[in-house]
Design a protein around this motif. Structure first.
Motif, PDB file in Angstrom:
ATOM      1  N   UNK A  67       1.128  -1.491  -0.176  1.00 16.71           N
ATOM      2  CA  UNK A  67      -0.023  -0.006  -0.010  1.00 16.71           C
ATOM      3  C   UNK A  67       0.897   1.246   0.217  1.00 16.71           C
ATOM      4  N   UNK A  68       1.885   1.124   0.999  1.00 22.85           N
ATOM      5  CA  UNK A  68       2.887   1.927   1.053  1.00 22.85           C
ATOM      6  C   UNK A  68       3.682   2.697  -0.451  1.00 22.85           C
ATOM      7  N   UNK A  69       3.347   1.377  -1.265  1.00 26.37           N
ATOM      8  CA  UNK A  69       4.028   1.705  -2.800  1.00 26.37           C
ATOM      9  C   UNK A  69       3.321   2.038  -3.641  1.00 26.37           C
ATOM     10  N   UNK A  70       2.210   1.792  -3.417  1.00 24.98           N
ATOM     11  CA  UNK A  70       1.088   2.465  -4.652  1.00 24.98           C
ATOM     12  C   UNK A  70       0.196   3.539  -4.118  1.00 24.98           C
ATOM     13  N   UNK A  71       0.474   4.147  -3.079  1.00 23.26           N
ATOM     14  CA  UNK A  71       0.248   5.552  -2.612  1.00 23.26           C
ATOM     15  C   UNK A  71       1.204   6.829  -3.000  1.00 23.26           C
ATOM     16  N   UNK A  72       2.912   5.506  -3.074  1.00 22.66           N
ATOM     17  CA  UNK A  72       3.181   6.643  -3.968  1.00 22.66           C
ATOM     18  C   UNK A  72       3.018   6.757  -5.390  1.00 22.66           C
ATOM     19  N   UNK A  73       3.047   5.685  -5.835  1.00 25.49           N
ATOM     20  CA  UNK A  73       2.749   5.441  -7.503  1.00 25.49           C
ATOM     21  C   UNK A  73       1.644   6.114  -8.513  1.00 25.49           C
ATOM     22  N   UNK A  74       0.588   6.088  -7.318  1.00 28.46           N
ATOM     23  CA  UNK A  74      -0.408   6.492  -8.242  1.00 28.46           C
ATOM     24  C   UNK A  74      -0.240   8.383  -8.794  1.00 28.46           C
ATOM     25  N   UNK A  75       1.257   8.991  -7.563  1.00 27.51           N
ATOM     26  CA  UNK A  75       1.728  10.364  -7.806  1.00 27.51           C
ATOM     27  C   UNK A  75       2.514  10.480  -8.394  1.00 27.51           C
TER      28      UNK A  75
END
Length: 310
Positions: A67-75
């Motif tokens: 989830x941490x990675x996904x939050x950055x990827x979506x940005x």
């Protein structure tokens, strides 16, 4: 200059670690996907009673990391490298898209179950702080000659070595360590990870790993076991499968990242253990963690590091 995202292992867990993630649609979607894949409510796993089991701990860390990675990827953020310590390697591989989130969580559940069933009690891990690898290895060898039930498991830093094995054997090593000026700290880990005691469980997990589809990493993957760059999905899946039974060399992994030009390390939720371990190597770089840092600050630092490399 480059950026690495790192994903923590057992010991970083905390009560409400999933509940305390940002309350966004992306987070809610991942929690729902995890619950559906496992056919259980994963939000029940991050409570004090549940976190006494390695099953709950490993699943929570995998979910929090991805989830941490996904939050950055979506940005529209993407690192140059990923790496993970122990169970964190699974989140790193998912972030690199070597395997799907759902395949990963089902395999992590199987991994954790195998480990927990093999050693339900009487085993674990202990950190020796203020001891180097040579000294720790000698103390372990002395006790191993009598019990054959203790191993060097993690090289976290030059002065922090983790051992794994039976409670009794680790207590013997701890006594020797204290006599030599080191501090022994029992870790919040209920299984003897990263030693040959878990080799049969790794082979059992391999049977399940061979059933899933994988692809080459879309982000460069550094092994927390060997500190080597792994470029093929088969290499990475072998690294994930057998890291439970292999010694972790995190110090060399961080050093390898630094030598490859990495100057910004961001640690996934939860905790800041890996942030602390990196500070002695990243003397002229930046180390940050999701814990206690705003998402927009992490994004700003990634943009700044990217601008330096242009």
């Amino acid at each position: 200059m480059s950026t690495i995202w790192v994903f923590p292992g057992q010991g970083a867990q905390k009560v409400n670690m999933l509940h305390d993630l940002p309350q966004t649609e992306t987070v809610h979607a991942y929690i729902a996907r995890a619950s559906e894949a496992l056919q259980q409510d994963v939000l029940l796993l991050d409570q004090a009673g549940s976190l006494k089991s390695t099953y709950a701990v490993q699943l929570c860390l995998y979910i929090a990391g991805t989830v941490s990675a996904a939050l950055l990827v979506e940005q529209q953020m993407k690192p140059d490298y990923v790496a993970g310590l122990s169970i964190g390697a699974w989140a790193a591989a998912a972030a690199a898209e070597v395997l799907s989130f759902e395949d990963g969580i089902r395999l992590v559940a199987r991994r954790a179950s195998l480990m927990q069933q093999a050693y339900p009690h009487g085993y674990g891990m202990t950190a020796l702080i203020g001891a180097d690898q040579t000294s720790a290895s000698a103390w372990v060898a002395e006790v191993y000659a009598q019990t054959a039930d203790v191993y060097v498991a993690n090289i976290n830093a030059a002065n922090q070595i983790v051992i794994a094995g039976s409670d009794a054997a680790m207590e013997q090593v701890a006594r020797i360590a204290k006599q030599n000026g080191a501090v022994a700290k029992r870790l919040n880990v209920s299984v003897p990870s990263h030693c040959e005691l878990l080799l049969p469980q790794a082979y059992a997990l391999e049977q399940e790993v061979q059933k899933i589809d994988t692809q080459p990493p879309r982000i460069r993957y550094l092994s927390g076991t060997t500190a080597r760059l792994l470029t093929k999905q088969d290499q990475i899946m072998d690294d994930l499968t057998f890291n439970m039974s292999r010694m972790i060399d995190w110090e060399s992994t961080v050093q390898s990242a630094w030598e490859r030009g990495v100057r910004l390390q961001i640690e996934a939720w939860p905790g800041n253990i890996l942030t602390g371990l990196a500070k002695k190597i990243f003397t002229e770089g930046t180390v940050m963690s999701f814990q206690g840092t705003r998402l927009d600050t992490l994004i700003f630092e990634m943009h700044k590091e990217k601008d330096r490399s242009i």
